[in-house]
Scaffold this motif. Structure first.
Motif, PDB file in Angstrom:
ATOM      1  N   GLY B 167      34.937  71.126  72.949  1.00  0.00           N
ATOM      2  CA  GLY B 167      34.719  69.924  73.555  1.00  0.00           C
ATOM      3  C   GLY B 167      34.454  68.613  73.233  1.00  0.00           C
ATOM      4  N   ILE B 168      34.185  68.494  71.767  1.00  0.00           N
ATOM      5  CA  ILE B 168      34.004  67.270  71.061  1.00  0.00           C
ATOM      6  C   ILE B 168      35.492  66.758  70.365  1.00  0.00           C
ATOM      7  CG2 ILE B 168      33.629  66.853  68.432  1.00  0.00           C
ATOM      8  CD1 ILE B 168      30.942  68.661  69.464  1.00  0.00           C
ATOM      9  N   LEU B 169      36.379  67.663  70.524  1.00  0.00           N
ATOM     10  CA  LEU B 169      37.827  67.545  70.016  1.00  0.00           C
ATOM     11  C   LEU B 169      38.543  67.289  71.395  1.00  0.00           C
ATOM     12  CD1 LEU B 169      38.297  70.310  67.600  1.00  0.00           C
ATOM     13  CD2 LEU B 169      38.397  67.801  67.060  1.00  0.00           C
ATOM     14  N   GLY B 170      37.872  67.263  72.389  1.00  0.00           N
ATOM     15  CA  GLY B 170      38.562  66.771  73.653  1.00  0.00           C
ATOM     16  C   GLY B 170      39.679  67.826  73.975  1.00  0.00           C
ATOM     17  N   PHE B 171      39.651  68.950  73.883  1.00  0.00           N
ATOM     18  CA  PHE B 171      40.716  69.815  74.445  1.00  0.00           C
ATOM     19  C   PHE B 171      40.704  70.004  75.769  1.00  0.00           C
ATOM     20  CE2 PHE B 171      40.603  72.940  70.402  1.00  0.00           C
ATOM     21  CZ  PHE B 171      41.241  71.784  69.729  1.00  0.00           C
ATOM     22  N   GLY B 172      41.746  69.806  76.548  1.00  0.00           N
ATOM     23  CA  GLY B 172      41.794  70.216  77.915  1.00  0.00           C
ATOM     24  C   GLY B 172      41.832  71.794  78.225  1.00  0.00           C
ATOM     25  N   ARG B 173      41.928  72.235  79.530  1.00  0.00           N
ATOM     26  CA  ARG B 173      41.854  73.627  79.762  1.00  0.00           C
ATOM     27  C   ARG B 173      42.832  74.463  79.079  1.00  0.00           C
ATOM     28  NH1 ARG B 173      39.151  75.699  84.632  1.00  0.00           N
ATOM     29  NH2 ARG B 173      38.211  77.483  83.483  1.00  0.00           N
ATOM     30  N   PHE B 174      44.118  74.177  78.945  1.00  0.00           N
ATOM     31  CA  PHE B 174      45.167  74.776  78.550  1.00  0.00           C
ATOM     32  C   PHE B 174      45.043  74.836  77.128  1.00  0.00           C
ATOM     33  CE2 PHE B 174      49.352  75.569  76.975  1.00  0.00           C
ATOM     34  CZ  PHE B 174      49.555  76.716  77.525  1.00  0.00           C
ATOM     35  N   GLU B 175      44.689  73.794  76.450  1.00  0.00           N
ATOM     36  CA  GLU B 175      44.785  73.801  74.959  1.00  0.00           C
ATOM     37  C   GLU B 175      43.261  74.567  74.495  1.00  0.00           C
ATOM     38  OE1 GLU B 175      44.167  69.598  73.674  1.00  0.00           O
ATOM     39  OE2 GLU B 175      45.310  70.064  71.648  1.00  0.00           O
ATOM     40  N   TYR B 176      42.318  74.678  75.260  1.00  0.00           N
ATOM     41  CA  TYR B 176      41.065  75.340  74.999  1.00  0.00           C
ATOM     42  C   TYR B 176      41.428  76.917  74.868  1.00  0.00           C
ATOM     43  CZ  TYR B 176      36.684  77.379  75.674  1.00  0.00           C
ATOM     44  OH  TYR B 176      35.560  78.042  75.419  1.00  0.00           O
ATOM     45  N   MET B 177      42.211  77.298  75.904  1.00  0.00           N
ATOM     46  CA  MET B 177      42.567  78.662  75.987  1.00  0.00           C
ATOM     47  C   MET B 177      43.484  79.213  74.912  1.00  0.00           C
ATOM     48  SD  MET B 177      41.605  79.890  79.367  1.00  0.00           S
ATOM     49  CE  MET B 177      42.650  80.137  80.681  1.00  0.00           C
ATOM     50  N   ARG B 178      44.653  78.212  74.595  1.00  0.00           N
ATOM     51  CA  ARG B 178      45.539  78.450  73.533  1.00  0.00           C
ATOM     52  C   ARG B 178      44.938  78.590  72.150  1.00  0.00           C
ATOM     53  NH1 ARG B 178      49.789  75.832  70.604  1.00  0.00           N
ATOM     54  NH2 ARG B 178      49.112  73.960  71.231  1.00  0.00           N
ATOM     55  N   ARG B 179      44.064  77.312  71.926  1.00  0.00           N
ATOM     56  CA  ARG B 179      43.576  77.287  70.909  1.00  0.00           C
ATOM     57  C   ARG B 179      42.379  77.733  70.246  1.00  0.00           C
ATOM     58  NH1 ARG B 179      46.904  72.357  68.095  1.00  0.00           N
ATOM     59  NH2 ARG B 179      46.599  73.860  66.657  1.00  0.00           N
ATOM     60  N   VAL B 180      41.605  77.940  71.321  1.00  0.00           N
ATOM     61  CA  VAL B 180      40.099  78.515  71.074  1.00  0.00           C
ATOM     62  C   VAL B 180      39.959  80.085  71.603  1.00  0.00           C
ATOM     63  CG1 VAL B 180      37.778  78.232  71.405  1.00  0.00           C
ATOM     64  CG2 VAL B 180      39.303  76.094  70.912  1.00  0.00           C
ATOM     65  N   VAL B 181      40.186  80.129  72.833  1.00  0.00           N
ATOM     66  CA  VAL B 181      39.923  81.476  73.346  1.00  0.00           C
ATOM     67  C   VAL B 181      40.726  82.517  72.930  1.00  0.00           C
ATOM     68  CG1 VAL B 181      39.577  82.587  75.798  1.00  0.00           C
ATOM     69  CG2 VAL B 181      39.029  80.182  75.623  1.00  0.00           C
ATOM     70  N   PHE B 182      41.807  81.933  72.776  1.00  0.00           N
ATOM     71  CA  PHE B 182      42.893  83.343  72.405  1.00  0.00           C
ATOM     72  C   PHE B 182      42.535  83.725  70.949  1.00  0.00           C
ATOM     73  CE2 PHE B 182      47.097  84.241  70.070  1.00  0.00           C
ATOM     74  CZ  PHE B 182      47.142  85.576  70.607  1.00  0.00           C
ATOM     75  N   PRO B 183      42.553  82.790  70.000  1.00  0.00           N
ATOM     76  CA  PRO B 183      42.015  83.276  68.632  1.00  0.00           C
ATOM     77  C   PRO B 183      40.657  83.833  68.484  1.00  0.00           C
ATOM     78  CG  PRO B 183      42.491  80.728  68.582  1.00  0.00           C
ATOM     79  CD  PRO B 183      42.762  81.274  69.903  1.00  0.00           C
ATOM     80  N   ALA B 184      39.583  83.331  69.334  1.00  0.00           N
ATOM     81  CA  ALA B 184      38.241  83.861  69.242  1.00  0.00           C
ATOM     82  C   ALA B 184      38.411  85.210  69.815  1.00  0.00           C
ATOM     83  CB  ALA B 184      37.506  82.920  70.107  1.00  0.00           C
ATOM     84  N   SER B 185      39.330  85.432  70.799  1.00  0.00           N
ATOM     85  CA  SER B 185      39.266  86.775  71.458  1.00  0.00           C
ATOM     86  C   SER B 185      40.204  88.083  70.823  1.00  0.00           C
ATOM     87  CB  SER B 185      39.915  86.855  72.837  1.00  0.00           C
ATOM     88  OG  SER B 185      39.318  85.856  73.572  1.00  0.00           O
ATOM     89  N   LEU B 186      40.966  87.307  69.628  1.00  0.00           N
ATOM     90  CA  LEU B 186      41.898  88.496  68.881  1.00  0.00           C
ATOM     91  C   LEU B 186      41.137  89.661  68.215  1.00  0.00           C
ATOM     92  CD1 LEU B 186      44.318  86.338  67.044  1.00  0.00           C
ATOM     93  CD2 LEU B 186      44.884  88.040  68.859  1.00  0.00           C
TER      94      LEU B 186
END
Lengths: 286, 262
Positions: B167-186
C-alpha cells in the motif's frame, strides 16, 4: 556526490504550510476505544515525535496517518486533502518489516524508485538505488538480502527506501525500537543528519516510547496517555540547531523536560487507578 | 551404580559414532533382512520372493527397457504435472486474493478436490482420443488440487506487513499480485507441488496399469502377468528410485527458490 540534485525529488523545504492535520479523530479496535478525540497539526518540514507507553495507540495513530486504517470519527487531512488510503505521498518506516525478504536491498529500493520516477531504465534505477544506499551508509551492500544483514542495516535500507520513494511526509513507527543501543544512537544521528540536509529534509512523524529519543529527535513532542489514547501534553523542544547528544543529555533543560514527562505519565496512571480502570502494558512501563 | 553410569556413558559414545548415518544403517539392515529371509526361509513358492542377487541381475538386464519406459512415463507425467503447477498456482492466487471469485469457486473446490482422482481414469480413457492424452488429463487433475488449495491458502494469508508495504509503495492490484502475493505464496505453492508430485506418480502408474503399452506401471503389470517376479520387483525398486530422484530434484529447486525463507 554527483547525484545529489537527483535526490531532491522536486521537494522543497521552504514552504511552511500545514502538512498533516488530525481533527477530532477517534479510533476503535473491535470494541476497545484506542484513540479518543485527537487533534493535531503537523507543519511542513516539522519533526514531530509522538511519545507514549505501550497501548496508548501511537501505532494506530501512525497507521491512520498513513491511510492503513480508517478513523471511526473525525478526519485526517494531508495538505488539505482527506486521507482515504495509503499513498506514496506518505512514506512509512516500520519497526522491522519494511523490506520484502525475497528481494535484495537494491531491488527493494528500485521498486520505490520505479514508483517515484516512472520511465527510468533499469541501469539508471540501479544507479539511483546505489546512491541512496550510499547515503545511509550501506555502500557495497546492494546485492545482499534482508536476512543477510543486521537489524540496523535493514532499518538503514528501510529509511533509504522511503527517501527513494520521495514522499514529502515520512511516518516512522518505532523504527529503532528493535535495535541495540549502539545502533540506535547511530541511526538517530543518521536520521537527524538526513533531516538537516536540504536535499532530503521533509516532514516527519516519529513514534517512540523512549523519552530521550523523542526529545533528542523532535522539534515538538506529543505525549499520549493510555486507555483510551489521547494527547496529554505538547512540548516544544527548545534545543535548536546542531545538538550534541552528550551536551544535550547533560543539560538542565533536558533533565527538566524528562522529569516533566515522567510526572505526566504518573499523573495519567494515577488518574486511571482512581477511575478503577486497569493499567495494562505489554511488559514495559515508563 | 558407578558401573551403570559407566555403561550409559559407553552407550552414548557408541550412538554418537553412528550419528548422521542412521538412514544408511536402516537400508543396510533391510538389505541383510532381505538376503537372509529370501535364502533361508522354507518358502512354498520361492519364485515369488527373489533374492537380492537375482533381483539386481533382473534390474541390470531390463535397464534398457526400464529407461524406455521412464521416457514414455515422463511424456505423460511432465506435461500433466507442469500444467497442474502453472494453472493451480495462478488460479489459486486469484481465488485466494479476490473475494468474490473465492465465494464463487470455493464451494465447487470443496466438493471436487476430495474426489480420489483414480476414479476418473476409466472415463478419461473412454473420453480422450489416445491413452497418453487421457493419462495426462488424470495426472493433471490429481496434481492440480493440492497445488491450487495450497496456493489459495497462501494467497489468502499474505501477512499484513507485506500488504502494508504494498500500500505504501502504491502498488496497483496486478502489481500487488505479481510482486507480493505470488512470492509470499511460494512456500505454500511448493508444499502443494510436493504433494502433487507424489500424487502424480501414483496416478501415472495406476493409469498405466489400465491401458498403456509401455511405461513404469506397465512394466510392473506386464511381468506380474507373466509371473517374472524378479523383473517385477526390479521394476518396483526402479520406480521407487525414479520417484525419489524426482522428489529430491523438486526439493533442490525449492531450496534455491525459497532461499529467503528463514
Amino acid at each position: 556526490m554527483s547525484g545529489t540534485n537527483r535526490l531532491t525529488n522536486g521537494y522543497d523545504k521552504k514552504d511552511s504550510g500545514i502538512a498533516l492535520s488530525i481533527e477530532h479523530v477517534s479510533f476503535s479496535y473491535d470494541t476497545a476505544l484506542v484513540l479518543k478525540d485527537i487533534d493535531l497539526t503537523v507543519a511542513e518540514g516539522e519533526f514531530v515525535a509522538v511519545l507514549g507507553p505501550s497501548g496508548c495507540g501511537k501505532t494506530s495513530l501512525l497507521r491512520l496517518l498513513a491511510g492503513l486504517e480508517k478513523p471511526g470519527n473525525g478526519k485526517i487531512l494531508h495538505q488539505g486533502n482527506p486521507v482515504s488510503g495509503p499513498d506514496i505521498l506518505r512514506g512509512v518506516v516500520f519497526q522491522d518489516y519494511s523490506l520484502f525478504p525475497w528481494l535484495n536491498l537494491q531491488d527493494n529500493l528500485t521498486i520505490a524508485i520505479n514508483k517515484a520516477r516512472k520511465g527510468l531504465g533499469r541501469a539508471e534505477r540501479n544507479k539511483i538505488a546505489e546512491e541512496y544506499l550510499d547515503l545511509v551508509g550501506l555502500q557495497g551492500m546492494a546485492s545482499k538480502h534482508p536476512y543477510e544483514v543486521s537489524g540496523g542495516m535493514r532499518q538503514r535500507a528501510a529509511i533509504a527506501r522511503s527517501l527513494a520513494l520521495g514522499s514529502p511526509v515520512l511516518l516512522m513507527d518505532e523504527p529503532f525500537g528493535a535495535l541495540d543501543p549502539v545502533n540506535r544512537v547511530r541511526l538517530q544521528d543518521l536520521l537527524l543528519q538526513l533531516c538537516r540536509s536540504s536535499s532530503t529534509g521533509r516532514t516527519i512523524v516519529f513514534v517512540t516510547h523512549d523519552v530521550e529519543e523523542a526529545l533528542y529527535l523532535g522539534d515538538r513532542v506529543i505525549v499520549l496517555g493510555t486507555t483510551p489514547g489521547r494527547v496529554i501534553a505538547e512540548i516544544n523542544v527548545p534545543f535548536e540547531g546542531q545538538r550534541s547528544r552528550y551536551d544535550l543529555f547533560q543539560s538542565k533543560e533536558f533533565r527538566k523536560l524528562e522529569e516533566e514527562i515522567s510526572a505526566l505519565y504518573h499523573e495519567d496512571i494515577e488518574r486511571q487507578l482512581e477511575a478503577g480502570s486497569v493499567v495494562f502494558g505489554e511488559g514495559e512501563l515508563i | 551404580m558407578n558401573e551403570a553410569q559407566h555403561n550409559t556413558a559407553a552407550h552414548k559414545k557408541a550412538f554418537k559414532a553412528f550419528k548422521g548415518f542412521e538412514g544408511v544403517l536402516l537400508f543396510l539392515a533391510l538389505a541383510i533382512c532381505w538376503q537372509l529371509t529370501s535364502t533361508m526361509l522354507p518358502l512354498r513358492n520361492a519364485a515369488l520372493y527373489p533374492t537380492p542377487a537375482v533381483t539386481f541381475k533382473a534390474l541390470k538386464d531390463s535397464l534398457p527397457e526400464l529407461l524406455k519406459g521412464t521416457w514414455s512415463s515422463f511424456l505423460i507425467l511432465v506435461p500433466g504435472y507442469l500444467l497442474a503447477v502453472i494453472l493451480g498456482a495462478l488460479w489459486g492466487i486469484v481465488v485466494g486474493s479476490v473475494k468474490w471469485i473465492h465465494r464463487a469457486f470455493d464451494p465447487f473446490a470443496k466438493v471436487a478436490a476430495p474426489i480420489p482422482p483414480t476414479v476418473y481414469i476409466p472415463y478419461a480413457i473412454a473420453l480422450m482420443p489416445t491413452f497418453r492424452v487421457s493419462a495426462i488429463l488424470v495426472v493433471f487433475i490429481g496434481a492440480f488440487w493440492p497445488v491450487f488449495v495450497n496456493a489459495a491458502a497462501g494467497a489468502a494469508s499474505v501477512p499484513l506487513r507485506y500488504r502494508d508495504n504494498a500500500g505504501i509503495l502504491g502498488f496497483g492490484r496486478f502489481e500487488y499480485m505479481r510482486r507480493v502475493v505470488f512470492p509470499a505464496s511460494l512456500p505454500n505453492i511448493f508444499s502443494g507441488m510436493a504433494v502433487g508430485l507424489a500424487l502424480a506418480f501414483i496416478l501415472l502408474t495406476v493409469a498405466e496399469l489400465f491401458g498403456a503399452n509401455q511405461g513404469l506401471g506397465r512394466f510392473v503389470q506386464y511381468y506380474a502377468d507373466y509371473a517374472d517376479y524378479p523383473r517385477m520387483v526390479a521394476g518396483i525398486l526402479y520406480t521407487g528410485m525414479v520417484t525419489f530422484v524426482s522428489m529430491a530434484l523438486l526439493d533442490f529447486i525449492k531450496r534455491r527458490v525459497l532461499f529467503w525463507v528463514r
